[in-house]
Design a protein around this motif. Sequence first.
Motif, PDB file in Angstrom:
ATOM      1  N   PRO A 126      62.949 -94.339  54.180  1.00 47.59           N
ATOM      2  CA  PRO A 126      61.518 -94.534  53.907  1.00 47.59           C
ATOM      3  C   PRO A 126      61.215 -94.958  52.468  1.00 47.59           C
ATOM      4  O   PRO A 126      60.329 -95.786  52.231  1.00 47.59           O
ATOM      5  N   GLU A 127      61.933 -94.388  51.500  1.00 52.27           N
ATOM      6  CA  GLU A 127      61.673 -94.772  50.109  1.00 52.27           C
ATOM      7  C   GLU A 127      61.944 -96.251  49.879  1.00 52.27           C
ATOM      8  O   GLU A 127      61.156 -96.959  49.224  1.00 52.27           O
ATOM      9  N   SER A 128      63.082 -96.749  50.424  1.00 51.13           N
ATOM     10  CA  SER A 128      63.423 -98.160  50.252  1.00 51.13           C
ATOM     11  C   SER A 128      62.382 -99.062  50.906  1.00 51.13           C
ATOM     12  O   SER A 128      61.990-100.098  50.345  1.00 51.13           O
ATOM     13  N   VAL A 129      61.907 -98.675  52.110  1.00 54.88           N
ATOM     14  CA  VAL A 129      60.894 -99.486  52.780  1.00 54.88           C
ATOM     15  C   VAL A 129      59.600 -99.472  51.973  1.00 54.88           C
ATOM     16  O   VAL A 129      58.920-100.505  51.821  1.00 54.88           O
ATOM     17  N   GLY A 130      59.224 -98.293  51.433  1.00 53.41           N
ATOM     18  CA  GLY A 130      58.005 -98.226  50.630  1.00 53.41           C
ATOM     19  C   GLY A 130      58.080 -99.096  49.393  1.00 53.41           C
ATOM     20  O   GLY A 130      57.104 -99.777  49.029  1.00 53.41           O
ATOM     21  N   LEU A 131      59.220 -99.095  48.705  1.00 58.51           N
ATOM     22  CA  LEU A 131      59.383 -99.947  47.521  1.00 58.51           C
ATOM     23  C   LEU A 131      59.364-101.420  47.895  1.00 58.51           C
ATOM     24  O   LEU A 131      58.829-102.257  47.146  1.00 58.51           O
ATOM     25  N   TRP A 132      59.934-101.736  49.022  1.00 56.69           N
ATOM     26  CA  TRP A 132      59.912-103.146  49.474  1.00 56.69           C
ATOM     27  C   TRP A 132      58.477-103.603  49.748  1.00 56.69           C
ATOM     28  O   TRP A 132      58.086-104.725  49.382  1.00 56.69           O
ATOM     29  N   LEU A 133      57.665-102.744  50.389  1.00 54.33           N
ATOM     30  CA  LEU A 133      56.265-103.095  50.620  1.00 54.33           C
ATOM     31  C   LEU A 133      55.534-103.278  49.289  1.00 54.33           C
ATOM     32  O   LEU A 133      54.739-104.222  49.116  1.00 54.33           O
ATOM     33  N   ARG A 134      55.792-102.363  48.350  1.00 57.97           N
ATOM     34  CA  ARG A 134      55.115-102.469  47.054  1.00 57.97           C
ATOM     35  C   ARG A 134      55.481-103.768  46.364  1.00 57.97           C
ATOM     36  O   ARG A 134      54.621-104.397  45.709  1.00 57.97           O
ATOM     37  N   SER A 135      56.715-104.228  46.504  1.00 59.81           N
ATOM     38  CA  SER A 135      57.122-105.477  45.850  1.00 59.81           C
ATOM     39  C   SER A 135      56.408-106.688  46.427  1.00 59.81           C
ATOM     40  O   SER A 135      56.299-107.727  45.779  1.00 59.81           O
ATOM     41  N   GLY A 136      55.883-106.545  47.665  1.00 60.55           N
ATOM     42  CA  GLY A 136      55.166-107.666  48.272  1.00 60.55           C
ATOM     43  C   GLY A 136      53.707-107.728  47.900  1.00 60.55           C
ATOM     44  O   GLY A 136      53.006-108.685  48.278  1.00 60.55           O
ATOM     45  N   PRO A 145      49.531-106.890  47.576  1.00 58.86           N
ATOM     46  CA  PRO A 145      48.460-106.711  48.567  1.00 58.86           C
ATOM     47  C   PRO A 145      48.724-107.434  49.885  1.00 58.86           C
ATOM     48  O   PRO A 145      48.337-106.948  50.952  1.00 58.86           O
ATOM     49  N   ALA A 146      49.388-108.585  49.803  1.00 61.61           N
ATOM     50  CA  ALA A 146      49.642-109.340  51.042  1.00 61.61           C
ATOM     51  C   ALA A 146      50.530-108.539  52.001  1.00 61.61           C
ATOM     52  O   ALA A 146      50.350-108.596  53.231  1.00 61.61           O
ATOM     53  N   ALA A 147      51.484-107.793  51.439  1.00 58.66           N
ATOM     54  CA  ALA A 147      52.374-107.000  52.293  1.00 58.66           C
ATOM     55  C   ALA A 147      51.597-105.896  52.999  1.00 58.66           C
ATOM     56  O   ALA A 147      51.781-105.653  54.206  1.00 58.66           O
ATOM     57  N   TYR A 148      50.679-105.210  52.245  1.00 58.86           N
ATOM     58  CA  TYR A 148      49.907-104.144  52.881  1.00 58.86           C
ATOM     59  C   TYR A 148      48.915-104.708  53.897  1.00 58.86           C
ATOM     60  O   TYR A 148      48.653-104.086  54.936  1.00 58.86           O
ATOM     61  N   ALA A 183      46.948-113.270  59.619  1.00 59.28           N
ATOM     62  CA  ALA A 183      45.620-113.532  60.172  1.00 59.28           C
ATOM     63  C   ALA A 183      44.790-112.257  60.118  1.00 59.28           C
ATOM     64  O   ALA A 183      45.329-111.148  60.218  1.00 59.28           O
ATOM     65  N   PRO A 184      43.477-112.380  59.948  1.00 57.97           N
ATOM     66  CA  PRO A 184      42.635-111.174  59.873  1.00 57.97           C
ATOM     67  C   PRO A 184      42.606-110.425  61.207  1.00 57.97           C
ATOM     68  O   PRO A 184      42.497-111.037  62.268  1.00 57.97           O
ATOM     69  N   VAL A 185      42.735-109.102  61.141  1.00 59.21           N
ATOM     70  CA  VAL A 185      42.703-108.232  62.321  1.00 59.21           C
ATOM     71  C   VAL A 185      41.825-107.039  61.986  1.00 59.21           C
ATOM     72  O   VAL A 185      41.941-106.455  60.903  1.00 59.21           O
ATOM     73  N   GLU A 186      40.917-106.695  62.882  1.00 57.66           N
ATOM     74  CA  GLU A 186      40.073-105.534  62.662  1.00 57.66           C
ATOM     75  C   GLU A 186      40.905-104.271  62.873  1.00 57.66           C
ATOM     76  O   GLU A 186      41.399-104.020  63.973  1.00 57.66           O
ATOM     77  N   LEU A 187      41.020-103.497  61.807  1.00 59.76           N
ATOM     78  CA  LEU A 187      41.899-102.338  61.850  1.00 59.76           C
ATOM     79  C   LEU A 187      41.172-101.127  62.405  1.00 59.76           C
ATOM     80  O   LEU A 187      39.993-100.896  62.130  1.00 59.76           O
ATOM     81  N   GLY A 188      41.905-100.341  63.173  1.00 62.07           N
ATOM     82  CA  GLY A 188      41.390 -99.045  63.585  1.00 62.07           C
ATOM     83  C   GLY A 188      41.651 -98.007  62.516  1.00 62.07           C
ATOM     84  O   GLY A 188      42.263 -98.269  61.475  1.00 62.07           O
ATOM     85  N   ARG A 189      41.186 -96.768  62.813  1.00 58.84           N
ATOM     86  CA  ARG A 189      41.315 -95.705  61.827  1.00 58.84           C
ATOM     87  C   ARG A 189      42.778 -95.421  61.497  1.00 58.84           C
ATOM     88  O   ARG A 189      43.148 -95.239  60.338  1.00 58.84           O
ATOM     89  N   PHE A 190      43.614 -95.419  62.520  1.00 55.00           N
ATOM     90  CA  PHE A 190      45.014 -95.080  62.283  1.00 55.00           C
ATOM     91  C   PHE A 190      45.688 -96.106  61.382  1.00 55.00           C
ATOM     92  O   PHE A 190      46.369 -95.757  60.418  1.00 55.00           O
ATOM     93  N   ALA A 191      45.501 -97.379  61.685  1.00 59.40           N
ATOM     94  CA  ALA A 191      46.162 -98.411  60.893  1.00 59.40           C
ATOM     95  C   ALA A 191      45.705 -98.361  59.441  1.00 59.40           C
ATOM     96  O   ALA A 191      46.519 -98.455  58.503  1.00 59.40           O
ATOM     97  N   ALA A 192      44.402 -98.199  59.218  1.00 62.12           N
ATOM     98  CA  ALA A 192      43.888 -98.184  57.851  1.00 62.12           C
ATOM     99  C   ALA A 192      44.442 -96.989  57.072  1.00 62.12           C
ATOM    100  O   ALA A 192      44.817 -97.108  55.897  1.00 62.12           O
ATOM    101  N   THR A 193      44.508 -95.826  57.737  1.00 56.74           N
ATOM    102  CA  THR A 193      45.012 -94.626  57.060  1.00 56.74           C
ATOM    103  C   THR A 193      46.481 -94.774  56.701  1.00 56.74           C
ATOM    104  O   THR A 193      46.924 -94.411  55.600  1.00 56.74           O
ATOM    105  N   ALA A 194      47.271 -95.289  57.631  1.00 54.21           N
ATOM    106  CA  ALA A 194      48.698 -95.448  57.363  1.00 54.21           C
ATOM    107  C   ALA A 194      48.945 -96.409  56.209  1.00 54.21           C
ATOM    108  O   ALA A 194      49.825 -96.175  55.361  1.00 54.21           O
ATOM    109  N   VAL A 195      48.176 -97.496  56.119  1.00 51.69           N
ATOM    110  CA  VAL A 195      48.356 -98.455  55.027  1.00 51.69           C
ATOM    111  C   VAL A 195      48.073 -97.792  53.678  1.00 51.69           C
ATOM    112  O   VAL A 195      48.816 -97.980  52.698  1.00 51.69           O
TER     113      VAL A 195
END
Length: 743
Positions: A144-154, A156-159, A250-262
């Motif tokens: 999980p730490e490696s995946v989190g750092l990889w997302l951070r390196s990308g 706002p576009a990655a999130y 592409a833009p997608v309307e996020l639900g509560r779960f997706a927004a919280t996880a991001v």
Amino acid sequence: MAWQLHYTSAEAGPTGRAGFQFTAASPGLPDGAAAQVAPYLSYRPPPSAPTAPSAAQIGAMPAAMAYGPAGERFALARCVYLGQDYSGRFGNFLGHALVLEEDDLVGLRPIELWRAPLWADSPGAPGSALPVLDDLPPGPVLDPESVGLWLRSGGPAAYHRLGALLELSRRALVGGHGRLLLVAADVEEIVRWIAALSYSFPWEVVRRLTFVTYSGDPASAPQIVIGTTPDVWLPADLDAAVVMLDRAAAPVELGRFAATAVELWRAMNLDGLDELGAFGPADPETAAALVTLCVSGGEISPQEQEAVAGLLAAPVPEWVWSALGEQAHRLGPVLAAAAVEHGPPEAADPCAARLMLLALRDPDVPVPTRRLPGHHVRELVEAACGRLRSAAGLADLSAVLRVADRGDLPLPAGELARATAVLVVRECPGLAEEIAAAPPRWREPLVDGLIDGLERTPPDVRARLLTPQVRGLLDGMSLESAPLTLITVIRALFAAGMIDRAGATEGLIRLPPSPGVPAEREAALAGVWRERPKAEECRHLLAEWGGLLRLSPTLSAVPARVFTHYGVTAAESRSIARAVLEAGVPDLPVGDAEAVLIVMKLPELRAVERIVKEVERLTRLTERADAGFAGAVHAAAAKVLTRCSPAVRATLLRRLDDDAQDWLLASWLAAKHNRDEQAALLEIAIRLRRAGADIPRLAGWAHDLVNGWTAFTSLEGRFKKDPDLAAGLKEFTRSRWPKWGRR
């Protein structure tokens, strides 16, 4: 514990055939597991790959790692391209599969095994045994730490992309349809996005999140998340959300779960992600499902009902409970059980009734212990009776009894008895155990149905059904109204040594006449009296049941069997013969008894006329007797009469009628003769010839006897004192010397 398999093209596999096949497997692989993982073992190189790639090009081809269900288990497979097979053709690959139990992945996301050291790059020897894996160490790059750092390196576009992928994946998982297609030139990027999804969802959801990291044919891939490369042709009608990872999301309307996880990923709050996953398979959108059910009265899926049931354990608005009671007819077992457990009576009663109705159809549904209002009870009793009338097996009966007991339902005894009888006729296994375990208030109608069913089955089936457990249920019960069942019980008890022959006979002979009883009773008596009867048993039988023995050919034949067993002249035979005559029953073997007594009386007779009379009477008595008994009587009588002098015996043969003469002479000639008996028979033959009453069979025997050198010389001395007998002897002698006299 994980089992392994290797799948590749081999010249000669474990069965000797050539081609693609499983070449190696772990010992103890569950039955059918190979067939269940086979759909995950396929590989098609990217279209841009050369048809005859070099070793370096082969090594650069993407690995396809797939995860999904395999029957009651799970499959995790990795396919890598090998190039040429044994025949030199390109297209070979190695499929390395793991067959996993549910416990194998607890706390471990399947994608974590990417680049794990357990994967093989070349197939094992055909027929080799692969080890069973007790531990599944993850790969080195996807914690999980490696995946989190990889997302951070990308940035706002990655999130932004993560939110879109989470929402699309959630819709596919919750809705039960739809797929997510990830397209990238580098499969490693696809793998990291699958890892981000896996760490975001609760484990119960990840277990259903099937994926494949690379597919050369994404249109036919069954997984929810599918990875592929840009050079793979994508049909326009592909049933999937296609995400090109080299383009902006592409833009997608996020639900509560997706927004919280991001947001948790953005903050690298990994503990928060774990807490989010602690809610289990229900996502925040479950509240919307609850509103749809309770306010709009709309249908929601079983998965949504399970999610709503999880919410009911926490405080909910009061209006939810009354609405759930009104919609009880729409509830599945999980949601109904949660309403019963957590709700007030106005919701719990109708939901408990709904739960009992479901339990009548499915024995796995839990039944609440609850006394319900009258209108619910009437509804449930009617449903239970319908279930009994259509019961297809023991599970249906068990479900009805379980519900009736927990709900204190007044089931009609007749319906229970009829349903049980039907199951008996169908030979349902475990019925006796079910009846024994039933609550006492249902025991009597269940046993009544058991007896009724036994009475309606053929004898062989009834005997098979009357196990010790079934006999235990019938112990102490009157079976007079079920005579066929009683017959089978008596037979079983006698065979088990629990009653003796007298007790079994008494129970069988007392049965009143009714359809089917005579034939089955006779078969039972034949089995009871199969072993040789003893004299005391026969004497008891005559004394106790003499007048009823005529009902059974088997019992009527017992005295004759005693005569044959002990011998006609034995004291036991004399005693039984007298008892038969004293019983005065016409259908008993009176003739056999009289024959026995005649044989025993013969030694006392002196006058030839009396002997003739008794022997001829004996002949008539044995004309229709059993052949074995008749032979024994004749042999015994003939032996007694050998005590008479040859003169008396010759007179006896002359005066007897043909039938009596035939068996008497046959018995004498068939017996083993000593010298005295040979001389006696020869004398009888001589006397008959001298009297002009030659019997050809006896005369032939005498002729053969005296024409032996030794016999003649010894017999000649016996008869020389009686000129008449000596002359008769010479008549049986033919010339034995040449014309020139003796040598």
